[in-house]
Design a protein around this motif. Structure first.
Motif, PDB file in Angstrom:
ATOM      1  N   PRO A 107      -1.938 -23.972 -18.105  1.00  0.00           N
ATOM      2  CA  PRO A 107      -3.067 -24.870 -17.830  1.00  0.00           C
ATOM      3  C   PRO A 107      -2.565 -26.162 -17.192  1.00  0.00           C
ATOM      4  CG  PRO A 107      -2.540 -24.863 -20.168  1.00  0.00           C
ATOM      5  CD  PRO A 107      -1.664 -23.836 -19.531  1.00  0.00           C
ATOM      6  N   HIS A 108      -3.393 -26.750 -16.376  1.00  0.00           N
ATOM      7  CA  HIS A 108      -3.029 -27.991 -15.695  1.00  0.00           C
ATOM      8  C   HIS A 108      -3.778 -29.191 -16.259  1.00  0.00           C
ATOM      9  CE1 HIS A 108      -0.671 -25.692 -12.893  1.00  0.00           C
ATOM     10  NE2 HIS A 108      -1.703 -24.920 -12.656  1.00  0.00           N
ATOM     11  N   ALA A 109      -4.621 -28.946 -17.251  1.00  0.00           N
ATOM     12  CA  ALA A 109      -5.401 -30.024 -17.860  1.00  0.00           C
ATOM     13  C   ALA A 109      -5.593 -29.700 -19.334  1.00  0.00           C
ATOM     14  CB  ALA A 109      -6.758 -30.153 -17.171  1.00  0.00           C
ATOM     15  N   LEU A 110      -5.924 -30.720 -20.089  1.00  0.00           N
ATOM     16  CA  LEU A 110      -6.210 -30.543 -21.507  1.00  0.00           C
ATOM     17  C   LEU A 110      -7.477 -29.714 -21.698  1.00  0.00           C
ATOM     18  CD1 LEU A 110      -5.572 -34.181 -22.770  1.00  0.00           C
ATOM     19  CD2 LEU A 110      -4.092 -32.202 -23.097  1.00  0.00           C
ATOM     20  N   ASP A 111      -7.571 -29.005 -22.798  1.00  0.00           N
ATOM     21  CA  ASP A 111      -8.817 -28.341 -23.151  1.00  0.00           C
ATOM     22  C   ASP A 111      -9.795 -29.402 -23.660  1.00  0.00           C
ATOM     23  OD1 ASP A 111      -7.880 -28.938 -25.710  1.00  0.00           O
ATOM     24  OD2 ASP A 111      -7.663 -26.846 -26.321  1.00  0.00           O
ATOM     25  N   ASN A 112     -11.029 -29.009 -23.873  1.00  0.00           N
ATOM     26  CA  ASN A 112     -12.071 -29.968 -24.280  1.00  0.00           C
ATOM     27  C   ASN A 112     -11.735 -30.679 -25.580  1.00  0.00           C
ATOM     28  OD1 ASN A 112     -13.592 -29.415 -22.023  1.00  0.00           O
ATOM     29  ND2 ASN A 112     -14.887 -27.904 -23.057  1.00  0.00           N
ATOM     30  N   SER A 113     -11.183 -29.964 -26.535  1.00  0.00           N
ATOM     31  CA  SER A 113     -10.859 -30.556 -27.827  1.00  0.00           C
ATOM     32  C   SER A 113      -9.816 -31.659 -27.685  1.00  0.00           C
ATOM     33  CB  SER A 113     -10.349 -29.465 -28.775  1.00  0.00           C
ATOM     34  OG  SER A 113      -9.860 -30.028 -29.958  1.00  0.00           O
ATOM     35  N   HIS A 114      -8.730 -31.366 -27.016  1.00  0.00           N
ATOM     36  CA  HIS A 114      -7.668 -32.364 -26.844  1.00  0.00           C
ATOM     37  C   HIS A 114      -8.105 -33.509 -25.926  1.00  0.00           C
ATOM     38  CE1 HIS A 114      -5.230 -29.113 -28.571  1.00  0.00           C
ATOM     39  NE2 HIS A 114      -4.451 -30.097 -28.994  1.00  0.00           N
ATOM     40  N   GLN A 115      -8.890 -33.183 -24.903  1.00  0.00           N
ATOM     41  CA  GLN A 115      -9.387 -34.243 -24.025  1.00  0.00           C
ATOM     42  C   GLN A 115     -10.295 -35.185 -24.802  1.00  0.00           C
ATOM     43  OE1 GLN A 115      -8.459 -34.783 -20.643  1.00  0.00           O
ATOM     44  NE2 GLN A 115      -9.333 -36.751 -21.249  1.00  0.00           N
ATOM     45  N   GLY A 116     -11.099 -34.642 -25.694  1.00  0.00           N
ATOM     46  CA  GLY A 116     -11.957 -35.473 -26.543  1.00  0.00           C
ATOM     47  C   GLY A 116     -11.149 -36.401 -27.434  1.00  0.00           C
ATOM     48  N   LYS A 117     -10.057 -35.881 -27.998  1.00  0.00           N
ATOM     49  CA  LYS A 117      -9.187 -36.718 -28.831  1.00  0.00           C
ATOM     50  C   LYS A 117      -8.550 -37.830 -28.002  1.00  0.00           C
ATOM     51  CE  LYS A 117      -7.911 -33.049 -32.038  1.00  0.00           C
ATOM     52  NZ  LYS A 117      -6.824 -32.195 -32.523  1.00  0.00           N
TER      53      LYS A 117
END
Length: 189
Positions: A107-117
């Motif tokens: 993956p080149h970006a965080l998933d929704n959970s980690h991006q939210g954190k």
């Protein structure tokens, strides 16, 4: 009422079986994404393991870069170590994938959970930032240790299994450092 207990157990077993057998609609299986694999102690698939490691490293690096700007002296020192260490695990993972021709997209970006954190952390300053960063670090390292332990025991790629096993002592050291940051914060109160 007691007659319903066996039926409830069968329903729960059927749900777990359906989740385990469900095709992955995304790059990550439903059972890994929902935490069912972790709860049952089941090894993640190789694509799930690689994806989770890459996301975990990205989160560690990005949140620690923020801590270098906003954290206190102890957090800044810890953050520097995390940036360096998780940069190395990312590089090692990429090398393993290339050298062993593991057909997995990183993956080149965080998933929704980690991006939210990360987004929540960006909104904080001072003591609120310190607390959240320290709490996030403890949880992230506990999750990473669980992931690496499960893959080291039952993963389906021998090179990744060996790497997961060899990486565990460093992850445990990171958790120990994060725990000490948290304890220091609690003592300062």
């Amino acid at each position: 009422m007691n007659a319903l207990r066996p039926a409830a157990g069968l329903v729960a077993a059927a749900v777990f079986a359906a989740l385990a057998a469900a095709p992955a609609a995304h790059a990550e299986s439903i059972t890994e994404k929902t935490g069912v694999n972790s709860m049952l102690g089941v090894s993640p698939s190789t694509p799930d393991f690689v994806r989770q490691v890459a996301i975990s490293d990205m989160f560690e690096i990005q949140s620690s870069m923020l801590a270098k700007q906003r954290g206190d002296a102890a957090e800044q020192a810890f953050a520097e170590k995390m940036i360096e260490a998780h940069g190395k695990t990312t590089a090692a993972l990429k090398t393993l994938i290339a050298d062993h021709k593991i057909n997995v997209d990183l993956p080149h970006a965080l998933d929704n959970s980690h991006q939210g954190k990360l987004d929540a952390l960006k909104e904080l300053t001072g003591a609120d930032f310190n607390k959240r960063y320290r709490d996030d670090q403890v949880k992230a390292h506990k999750d990473a240790i669980d992931l690496f332990e499960r893959y080291a025991k039952g993963g389906d790629n021998e090179a990744l299994k060996q790497w997961a096993s060899a990486t565990l002592p460093e992850l445990r050291s990171h958790l120990d450092m994060a725990d000490k940051l948290q304890v220091a914060e609690n003592m300062a109160k």
